[in-house]
Design a protein around this motif. Structure first.
Motif, mmCIF file in Angstrom:
data_model
loop_
_atom_site.group_PDB
_atom_site.id
_atom_site.type_symbol
_atom_site.label_atom_id
_atom_site.label_comp_id
_atom_site.label_asym_id
_atom_site.label_seq_id
_atom_site.Cartn_x
_atom_site.Cartn_y
_atom_site.Cartn_z
ATOM 1 N N ARG A 1 -0.306 4.247 5.903
ATOM 2 C CA ARG A 1 -0.436 3.405 4.705
ATOM 3 C C ARG A 1 -1.745 3.721 4.009
ATOM 4 O O ARG A 1 -2.762 3.982 4.659
ATOM 5 C CB ARG A 1 -0.434 1.921 5.085
ATOM 6 C CG ARG A 1 0.885 1.440 5.614
ATOM 7 C CD ARG A 1 1.869 1.349 4.485
ATOM 8 N NE ARG A 1 3.150 0.874 4.968
ATOM 9 C CZ ARG A 1 4.016 0.259 4.204
ATOM 10 N NH1 ARG A 1 3.754 0.030 2.939
ATOM 11 N NH2 ARG A 1 5.159 -0.120 4.685
ATOM 12 N N LYS B 1 0.851 -1.179 0.000
ATOM 13 C CA LYS B 1 0.000 0.000 0.000
ATOM 14 C C LYS B 1 0.889 1.232 0.000
ATOM 15 O O LYS B 1 1.932 1.250 0.643
ATOM 16 C CB LYS B 1 -0.881 0.009 1.248
ATOM 17 C CG LYS B 1 -1.910 -1.083 1.266
ATOM 18 C CD LYS B 1 -2.745 -0.974 2.532
ATOM 19 C CE LYS B 1 -3.796 -2.052 2.576
ATOM 20 N NZ LYS B 1 -4.618 -1.922 3.795
ATOM 21 N N THR C 1 6.589 0.471 -3.450
ATOM 22 C CA THR C 1 5.316 1.154 -3.675
ATOM 23 C C THR C 1 5.525 2.658 -3.785
ATOM 24 O O THR C 1 6.656 3.127 -3.882
ATOM 25 C CB THR C 1 4.324 0.794 -2.538
ATOM 26 O OG1 THR C 1 3.029 1.244 -2.892
ATOM 27 C CG2 THR C 1 4.749 1.353 -1.201
ATOM 28 N N GLY D 1 -5.262 3.786 2.550
ATOM 29 C CA GLY D 1 -6.471 3.081 2.951
ATOM 30 C C GLY D 1 -6.628 2.916 4.449
ATOM 31 O O GLY D 1 -7.689 2.510 4.918
#
Length: 78
Positions: free
Chosen positions: A21, A6, A50, A23
């Motif tokens: 992170r 994420k 990421t 979400g």
């Protein structure tokens, strides 16, 4: 989203800086300065391959870096 993890965001939160992170509501860690939060968040984004987002005091994204599979990699300048 690039990579497997994420995205990692460094955001202002109640007078501190939070590493969050994508979400998630809950912060992974809280820090007194943006620089300290960045020193924790950026390596986490690299490790998970990421995106890393650094937000300003107004909450808007100031800087973004991709540590995963970049869909628009820089051209080879040879």
């Amino acid at each position: 989203m690039a990579g497997k993890g994420k995205p990692v965001h460094v955001v202002p939160r109640d007078g501190e800086w939070a590493v969050v992170r994508g979400g998630n509501q809950r912060a992974s860690s809280l820090h007194p300065t943006q620089a300290e939060a960045e020193r924790v968040g950026r390596p986490a984004a690299r490790a998970d391959q990421t995106e890393f987002y650094l937000h300003g005091t107004d909450g808007r994204i100031r800087k973004r870096d991709s540590y995963g599979n970049d869909p628009n990699p820089p051209r080879d300048k040879r």
